[in-house]
Motif scaffolding. Structure first.
Motif, PDB file in Angstrom:
ATOM      1  N   ALA A  58    -107.659  17.753  23.749  1.00  0.00           N
ATOM      2  CA  ALA A  58    -108.102  16.860  22.677  1.00  0.00           C
ATOM      3  C   ALA A  58    -107.145  16.803  21.497  1.00  0.00           C
ATOM      4  O   ALA A  58    -107.350  16.023  20.570  1.00  0.00           O
ATOM      5  CB  ALA A  58    -109.482  17.292  22.187  1.00  0.00           C
ATOM      6  N   SER A  59    -106.096  17.609  21.515  1.00  0.00           N
ATOM      7  CA  SER A  59    -105.223  17.729  20.347  1.00  0.00           C
ATOM      8  C   SER A  59    -104.129  16.663  20.325  1.00  0.00           C
ATOM      9  O   SER A  59    -103.522  16.365  21.359  1.00  0.00           O
ATOM     10  CB  SER A  59    -104.566  19.109  20.343  1.00  0.00           C
ATOM     11  N   ILE A  65    -115.588  22.066  29.467  1.00  0.00           N
ATOM     12  CA  ILE A  65    -114.346  21.516  28.916  1.00  0.00           C
ATOM     13  C   ILE A  65    -114.565  20.074  28.477  1.00  0.00           C
ATOM     14  O   ILE A  65    -114.170  19.674  27.369  1.00  0.00           O
ATOM     15  CB  ILE A  65    -113.218  21.578  29.955  1.00  0.00           C
ATOM     16  N   ALA A  66    -115.196  19.282  29.342  1.00  0.00           N
ATOM     17  CA  ALA A  66    -115.415  17.867  29.029  1.00  0.00           C
ATOM     18  C   ALA A  66    -116.233  17.711  27.750  1.00  0.00           C
ATOM     19  O   ALA A  66    -115.920  16.870  26.891  1.00  0.00           O
ATOM     20  CB  ALA A  66    -116.112  17.181  30.202  1.00  0.00           C
ATOM     21  N   ALA A  67    -117.284  18.515  27.612  1.00  0.00           N
ATOM     22  CA  ALA A  67    -118.093  18.437  26.392  1.00  0.00           C
ATOM     23  C   ALA A  67    -117.259  18.760  25.165  1.00  0.00           C
ATOM     24  O   ALA A  67    -117.383  18.107  24.116  1.00  0.00           O
ATOM     25  CB  ALA A  67    -119.276  19.399  26.500  1.00  0.00           C
ATOM     26  N   GLY A  68    -116.379  19.754  25.284  1.00  0.00           N
ATOM     27  CA  GLY A  68    -115.518  20.107  24.165  1.00  0.00           C
ATOM     28  C   GLY A  68    -114.540  19.020  23.812  1.00  0.00           C
ATOM     29  O   GLY A  68    -114.271  18.764  22.624  1.00  0.00           O
ATOM     30  N   VAL A  69    -113.988  18.362  24.818  1.00  0.00           N
ATOM     31  CA  VAL A  69    -113.068  17.247  24.557  1.00  0.00           C
ATOM     32  C   VAL A  69    -113.803  16.109  23.857  1.00  0.00           C
ATOM     33  O   VAL A  69    -113.314  15.544  22.853  1.00  0.00           O
ATOM     34  CB  VAL A  69    -112.431  16.753  25.862  1.00  0.00           C
ATOM     35  N   LEU A  70    -114.978  15.760  24.350  1.00  0.00           N
ATOM     36  CA  LEU A  70    -115.733  14.655  23.754  1.00  0.00           C
ATOM     37  C   LEU A  70    -116.159  14.967  22.325  1.00  0.00           C
ATOM     38  O   LEU A  70    -116.255  14.062  21.492  1.00  0.00           O
ATOM     39  CB  LEU A  70    -116.949  14.336  24.626  1.00  0.00           C
ATOM     40  N   ASP A  71    -116.406  16.232  22.027  1.00  0.00           N
ATOM     41  CA  ASP A  71    -116.753  16.627  20.653  1.00  0.00           C
ATOM     42  C   ASP A  71    -115.562  16.529  19.710  1.00  0.00           C
ATOM     43  O   ASP A  71    -115.726  16.259  18.521  1.00  0.00           O
ATOM     44  CB  ASP A  71    -117.272  18.063  20.635  1.00  0.00           C
ATOM     45  N   LYS A 129    -100.990  23.210  30.437  1.00  0.00           N
ATOM     46  CA  LYS A 129     -99.792  23.202  29.596  1.00  0.00           C
ATOM     47  C   LYS A 129    -100.080  22.586  28.243  1.00  0.00           C
ATOM     48  O   LYS A 129    -101.110  21.915  28.036  1.00  0.00           O
ATOM     49  CB  LYS A 129     -98.671  22.411  30.271  1.00  0.00           C
ATOM     50  N   ALA A 130     -99.152  22.805  27.335  1.00  0.00           N
ATOM     51  CA  ALA A 130     -99.017  22.020  26.115  1.00  0.00           C
ATOM     52  C   ALA A 130     -97.615  21.427  26.116  1.00  0.00           C
ATOM     53  O   ALA A 130     -96.685  22.028  26.657  1.00  0.00           O
ATOM     54  CB  ALA A 130     -99.230  22.885  24.879  1.00  0.00           C
ATOM     55  N   PRO A 131     -97.444  20.241  25.547  1.00  0.00           N
ATOM     56  CA  PRO A 131     -96.144  19.561  25.648  1.00  0.00           C
ATOM     57  C   PRO A 131     -95.071  20.184  24.772  1.00  0.00           C
ATOM     58  O   PRO A 131     -95.350  20.804  23.741  1.00  0.00           O
ATOM     59  CB  PRO A 131     -96.466  18.133  25.194  1.00  0.00           C
ATOM     60  N   GLY A 132     -93.824  19.975  25.194  1.00  0.00           N
ATOM     61  CA  GLY A 132     -92.680  20.386  24.419  1.00  0.00           C
ATOM     62  C   GLY A 132     -92.324  19.370  23.348  1.00  0.00           C
ATOM     63  O   GLY A 132     -92.967  18.321  23.214  1.00  0.00           O
ATOM     64  N   ASP A 133     -91.261  19.663  22.618  1.00  0.00           N
ATOM     65  CA  ASP A 133     -90.876  18.805  21.501  1.00  0.00           C
ATOM     66  C   ASP A 133     -90.487  17.407  21.956  1.00  0.00           C
ATOM     67  O   ASP A 133     -90.701  16.442  21.218  1.00  0.00           O
ATOM     68  CB  ASP A 133     -89.697  19.430  20.740  1.00  0.00           C
ATOM     69  N   ARG A 134     -89.909  17.277  23.127  1.00  0.00           N
ATOM     70  CA  ARG A 134     -89.446  15.966  23.609  1.00  0.00           C
ATOM     71  C   ARG A 134     -90.371  15.383  24.662  1.00  0.00           C
ATOM     72  O   ARG A 134     -89.987  14.470  25.390  1.00  0.00           O
ATOM     73  CB  ARG A 134     -88.023  16.092  24.144  1.00  0.00           C
TER      74      ARG A 134
END
Length: 254
Positions: free
Chosen positions: A186-187, A220-226, A124-129
Motif C-alpha cells: 500500500a506504500s 493482507i488484503a484488508a490491510g491494503v484496503l485500509d 520485495k520493496a522497489p529500488g531507487d530506479r
C-alpha cells in the motif's frame, strides 16, 4: 471489507485492451502469461530484464523496431513477445519505458509489461530506479506471495529486506506479518511507487494454495484496503505452466 465471488483474471485486473504493468515479487511472470493466454492478440514485453519466455507465447521477436514487428505479425503470432536483445542465455533485456508506451499505442490488444525485478524472491520493496512504468500505463499490479508470511525478513525470500523493514517499521530477521506485507503493497515507496496519475492499482496476493494461505492473504488484503485508495485486492493461485482452462483467481476482496 466485502468478499466478492471469484471472477475471471482478465476482468479482475481490468486487462482487456489495457497496458498492464506487473511489479513486486512472487508471481509477475505467471500473471503476465495467465493474462496472455486469455486475451485477444496481446503483446508481452518488459521494461527491465525478463527470463526467456519463448515457450509461453506464440512468437518472440527480438528487435529494435517493435512497432514494425507488431505491424508484420500474422494471425498465428499471438500472443506476441517483444524484446530488444538477448542479455545472456537465460534472459532478455527490456525496452525503455517510452518505447513500451509506443508499443502500447499500436498494439491491437493488451500490452502486458514486466516492469521490475525480484531475483526469484517472494516479496520485495522497489529500488531507487524501480519500477520502470510507462506514463501511459492503465493498470499497475503490485504482487506479493502469501508464502512469505511467517518467514524471517531476510534476503532468502525477500528482495531488499532493508527497504521492507523501513517501510513496515520492522527489524531485519523479524517474522513477516500480514500487516508488513500490506504496509509495503500500500506504500507509495513500495507497491504503489511509480503508479502514473490516472492509472489503476490492483494488488495481487499470489500463492494462495490452502486455507492458511487464504487467511493470511485476506488479512493482507484488508490491510491494503485500509491503507490505500485501491478498489480491490485479488487473491490468486498462479502456476506458470498451468492449464489455461483453470482460472487462477481464488477470491476478489473489495
Amino acid at each position: 471489507m466485502d468478499e466478492a465471488d471469484a471472477t475471471e483474471v482478465t476482468t479482475a485486473l481490468d486487462a482487456r485492451d489495457a497496458t498492464v504493468c506487473v511489479v513486486g515479487a512472487g508471481g509477475k511472470k505467471s500473471t503476465l502469461f495467465a493474462l496472455a493466454d486469455r486475451l485477444d492478440r496481446p503483446v508481452v514485453t518488459a521494461s527491465v530484464r525478463i527470463p526467456i519466455f519463448d515457450d509461453r507465447v506464440a512468437t518472440v521477436r527480438v528487435t529494435d523496431d517493435p512497432l514494425a514487428a507488431i505491424d508484420a505479425a500474422g494471425e498465428d503470432d499471438w500472443p506476441l513477445g517483444l524484446v530488444p536483445e538477448r542479455d545472456r542465455a537465460d534472459r532478455y533485456l527490456g525496452y525503455d519505458a517510452e518505447t513500451v508506451a509506443d508499443v502500447a499505442d499500436v498494439a491491437p490488444g493488451a500490452t502486458l509489461v514486466k516492469a521490475d525485478g525480484a531475483r526469484l524472491r517472494e516479496f520485495k520493496a522497489p529500488g531507487d530506479r524501480e519500477p520502470q512504468v510507462p506514463e501511459t500505463a492503465d493498470v499497475v499490479v503490485p504482487i506479493a506471495s502469501a508464502h512469505v508470511v511467517g518467514e524471517p525478513l531476510t534476503d532468502e525470500l525477500v528482495h531488499r529486506p532493508e527497504r521492507v523493514a523501513e517501510i513496515a517499521d520492522r527489524t531485519l530477521g523479524d517474522p513477516v506479518r500480514p500487516a508488513d506485507v500490506a504496509a509495503v503493497l500500500a506504500s507509495p515507496d513500495g507497491g504503489l511507487k511509480g503508479v502514473p496519475d490516472g492509472a489503476t492499482a490492483i494488488p495481487i496476493i499470489n500463492k494462495v494454495d490452502d486455507e492458511a494461505d487464504a487467511a493470511a492473504a485476506r488479512e493482507i488484503a484488508a490491510g491494503v484496503l485500509d491503507r490505500a485508495d485501491v478498489s480491490r485486492v485479488v487473491l490468486t493461485r498462479l502456476v506458470e505452466a498451468g492449464d489455461v482452462a483453470d482460472d487462477p483467481v481464488v477470491e476478489v476482496v473489495e
